[in-house]
Structures are given as C-alpha cells and as structure tokens.
Write an enzyme that holds these catalytic residues in place. Structure first.
Site, short mmCIF file in Angstrom:
data_model
loop_
_atom_site.label_atom_id
_atom_site.label_comp_id
_atom_site.label_asym_id
_atom_site.label_seq_id
_atom_site.Cartn_x
_atom_site.Cartn_y
_atom_site.Cartn_z
CB SER A 117 2.52 -2.64 -43.41
OG SER A 117 3.37 -3.03 -42.35
CD GLU A 209 6.62 1.25 -44.66
OE1 GLU A 209 6.82 1.75 -43.54
OE2 GLU A 209 6.12 0.12 -44.81
CG HIS A 279 4.25 1.47 -40.33
ND1 HIS A 279 5.05 1.07 -41.39
CD2 HIS A 279 3.49 0.39 -40.02
CE1 HIS A 279 4.79 -0.19 -41.68
NE2 HIS A 279 3.86 -0.63 -40.87
#
Lengths: 304, 304
Positions: A117, A209, A279
């Site tokens: 992330s 992502e 996630h």
C-alpha cells in the site's frame, strides 16, 4: 534490441531468530493492540520483533512527524543488530520521508523490508536508491491468513517462489513474459512519477493494485505513467485486486478491465488481472526486483 | 540570482462577434440542454458559438473516443475562422489527448482557450508546448453567475485585470509576490508531473483548487510536486476552494490550511487560501501565463 534486465541484490533471508524492526513510516496504528498483533505475527514467523521508538506515535494522519518516522527507519537500517524491517501499516506518508533516508546504509547492509500500500513509495525508493530486492507483503499489523503467511514465509524466510496459480484471475491479454517484478499500489506508484524514487520499468512485469479509486482515476494514473515515458520496456501487466473501485453503470465500456486491456494493447504485452495481491485477506508476497515468469493461459506467476 | 520570468504570448481578446468553438476534450455533456446553455452563454458574451462535431458524443466517461476529442480540438486550432475555444466541461480525459494535439497550429495562430478542472491538463500543455496565455475559466456549460461572467469578460474580452480582493480569503503566510499565474486543478496538475505537459513554475504564483479529495491526497499531490523538483522558484501559493475535501476530526493538525502553510513555509513564500477559484458559483477567470501581483494583507490578486 532487448536490454539486459536491471538486476537487484537480494538481502539475506530472514531465518529463525532474525531481529526484525517494526516501523511505521506512514499512518499511525489505531492503538497498542495493533502493535501487539504485529509482535505476535513476527514471533509466529520465528523472528524477534523490535518495536521502533515511534511505533505508537500519532501526529494527524501520520505515525509521528516526518523527522520521527525517518529517524525510526534510519535507526533500523543503520543498526547492525537489526536484520529486517516490517512496516506496521500503510496509510499515507512514506513518500514524505524518502529524501531523509540513509540509502547508503541499506546498500552497505541489505535487509529485507516488508510492506505494501503506501509502503510502495519505500519500495520504489529502495529499488532506485539502494538497488535492493524488497518485499510487497502484508503489513505487520495485519491479521495474517494462512495463505498470506505461507507466501510470506516462502518469500522472506526461504527465498522461494511465493506466487503460484490464481484460479480466479482474468486473462485480459494472453501471452507469457519474463521480467523483474516491480510495482505496488498504483496511486502511490503514480505519485512517484517525476521523482527520484520511481523504479525503472524497462524489462519489468508491472504488478499493481489499488483501493478506493474510481476507474477514471485509475485511468489518469496510468495515463501519467504513459505520458511520462515510464512504461517503456514493460513486459507484462499484472493487476491484483481493486478494492472498492466503483464502475459506474452509465460509463459503458470504461470498466477497470477495459482500461487495463487498453494499456496492454498499447504496450503489446500480456495482461492478467485479479491475482491475490492488494487490500485483501489472501495476498501473495512479491519479491520486488526479482525475476518472475507470467503464464497468462495458466493464470500463473512464478518467481524464478 | 533571480531568473527572468518566462513570458508567454497573449492571444488577441475575443471581441464581439468572435467565433468561438465549443469543444469537449474530456467528459461528456449530460445532454443537449447543456449544449444549449453553452451556446446561450457564448451569445450573451457577444460571441458566435460553433459547436464541435462531437460536442454531444459519449463513450464511457469521455465525450467520444480520444481520436474524436483530439480531432475536434485540432479542427478548432487549425481553422482560421475560429477565434477561440471554450471547453464545454471538465470531468476526465483531456490529458489522454495531449500527445495528439497540433501545438504548432496554436503557436502559429494564438487563440484564447477557456476552461478549468480537467482542462488544467490542456492549460499545462498549452504553456509548455505552445507558449500561449490561456484562461482558467468556468466551462461553457456552466450556469454563469454575474460575478463569474464579469471576471470572464474582463479577462477574455478586454484583457483587463480579472481578479481583485477576496474578502473571505485566509492569509496563511503573509507577504507579497509578483509572478506568472500558473496552476489549476491540483489533482490534474500533479498528474502532469514527469510528462512534457507540466508548465514551468520558476517565477510563478501557483494557483490551485480541488474537489472531492481528502486532505492526505492533497498532501500527496503536493509531495509529488516537491519531490519532483517542480516547485523550484515558485513565488507564492494561492489556493481557491477545496470543495468536498473532508478534514477528519481525529487527524488533528493536518487540516488543508496546515498542509498549505507547511508547503509555503518550506518554500518561504506568501500563501493566501480561499480565493474565488474552483468548483464554485463565483469564479475569477485567471489568464494563466500572465503576470500578477499578490498582496496577502489586502487579500488581493491583481493581473498586471
């Protein structure tokens, strides 16, 4: 002419008893319970966790001021008794401290650095400034699924292939490719464009992502990468999960998959979407900078 | 040493009877009513509107395919009977066509180009690729307030100062500055970093606005500009409105104003926030590329 792939040095695996610093380079933990879980996660993997000084700090949406977060990370990189760094969480803020990090310390003593992330900013900087393999992996505070733990162990403790077959992945553009694993969270990755922290993508399998982004924003991020010339030489696009990325019904053909396919067509490379990265509870750990092979028809990614 | 400001050529003002192309370089109109309003807006300003071929097209979240949108804009730039271009709306998509635009046509025949929000991408490209002043102004489909119409007329039809005193603006860092007006929508502006379409900011008064962005995202966009070295030589920060930019109560000091002040402190330049620019009914039209003066204490911006 195909350029030789850019190679990166792999740090030593984190064996049993390795001392692993728990560092928060971006957002704050919600409380001591999350630090406890991180400690337990590290111990369950056979490591000795060492919480950094500001692991529980909070300043606005940061885990302490830039100086504090940079200091914790530099302490971990410089301390010869620390074998690896596991980021406690993402959020936002790693990119703010990239110009304060002692990259020469990491070059001199390569250590596995783990997270995803917002930690994508750190991975990019590690690639570009230190030339070291780093690990796109669940953050330390995560409630680790068996799937995620197994992949993380293979990658970080054993240096083995940590990917595999993603049965439910979608073949958007068939083909096979071999290249270095690069990428991470797309929003953070795109925010590195133009800075000295975007990894080189020549010869890369680009893995991305995201979370909480409308499709037009994904489109804009990819457009920035394209217009900046950053995608030259990319050999494949692999997309993980886009969690809570609404596709508006009246936007017709501009779905996430359509946007990804458009890019893959433009690059003339294979594209696989929906692999277990992002996630979500079941995550592959990716050794960024290591070579991998993509076999779209088999929905397989293999670290080689 | 202070470098001389980079000057840009101003196109001729749009006088009564000017033929103005209505072009949609990004998102689609909701329907013919919006085109009717754009036509009426142009006529009320004394201009003769010329709707582009794909003004009512829709392809997903675009007003037609990239080819169609680029073609409409190129037609308007190349046609010697067209005196100016008023973008119908923002949305997303202008940056996707920047590498298809005939910038030499605009250099050869400078024309006022008007719009804001996603049109920021076009403004950046115009600055960098054509060296022409362009207008950060309401889009053509807007229901124009008297305030916005008056400012637009002063800027585009008369070449006069179109700003003034913003009584409700917030002085975040006092001081005065003189520089070229640059900027626009921050999210779009940051998405130009690393591409050949980000305007040079040396000697600039950087004017920004945004909509639907959490403060940490504003922070990330500004961090990208900073880390890319794009802010070198900026002389002032002026922020308009941040519409629907939530500040989370538990984020303490990381409000929008705190993030802006932090940047202004780092740059050591004056900063004024809350001027009438952005996704609001009362907007100043900004002649991007023209010189302006900022007087923070008086909450005044003047085009000079």
């Amino acid at each position: 002419m195909t350029l030789a792939p850019l190679t990166r040095r792999a740090p030593p695996p984190l064996a049993a008893g390795a001392r692993v610093a728990l560092v928060a380079p971006a957002g704050p933990l919600r409380g001591p319970d999350e630090l406890d879980r991180a400690v337990a996660n590290a111990r369950a993997l056979g490591w000795e966790p060492v919480a950094s000084a500001h692991a529980l700090a909070r300043t606005g949406y940061f885990a302490g001021a830039d100086e504090a977060r940079a200091s914790d990370l530099n302490e971990a990189l410089r301390d010869p008794r620390i074998d690896g760094v596991w980021c406690l969480r993402g959020g936002y803020g790693a990119m703010r401290v990239l110009d304060r990090i002692d990259w020469s310390a990491l070059r001199g003593h390569p250590k596995p650095i783990l997270g995803y992330s917002d930690v994508t900013a750190l991975h990019g900087a590690i690639a570009r400034q230190a030339g070291i393999v780093s690990y796109h992996a669940p953050t330390a505070r995560t409630t680790l699924s068996a799937f995620s733990r197994a992949s993380l162990t293979r990658a970080v403790s054993r240096g083995e292939d940590s990917c595999g077959v993603a049965e439910r992945a979608r073949v958007l553009r068939p083909g096979r490719a071999r290249g270095r694993l690069e990428g991470g969270n797309l929003a953070v990755f795109a925010a590195l464009v133009g800075t000295p922290y975007l990894p080189p993508l020549e010869g890369a399998i680009l893995v991305l992502e995201d979370i909480n982004e409308a499709v037009y924003r994904i489109d804009r991020m990819l457009a920035q990468l394209r217009l900046a010339g950053a995608l030259h030489g990319v050999r494949a696009i692999v997309f993980g999960q886009c969690t809570n990325c609404p596709e508006e019904a009246d936007d017709g053909a501009r779905t996430l998959d359509a946007v990804l396919l458009e890019l893959a067509d433009w690059l003339r490379v294979p594209c696989l979407a929906g692999v277990p990265i992002g996630h979500v509870a079941e995550q592959w750990t990716l050794p960024l900078g290591r070579m991998a092979e993509l076999e779209c028809d088999e929905r397989r990614v293999a670290v080689v």
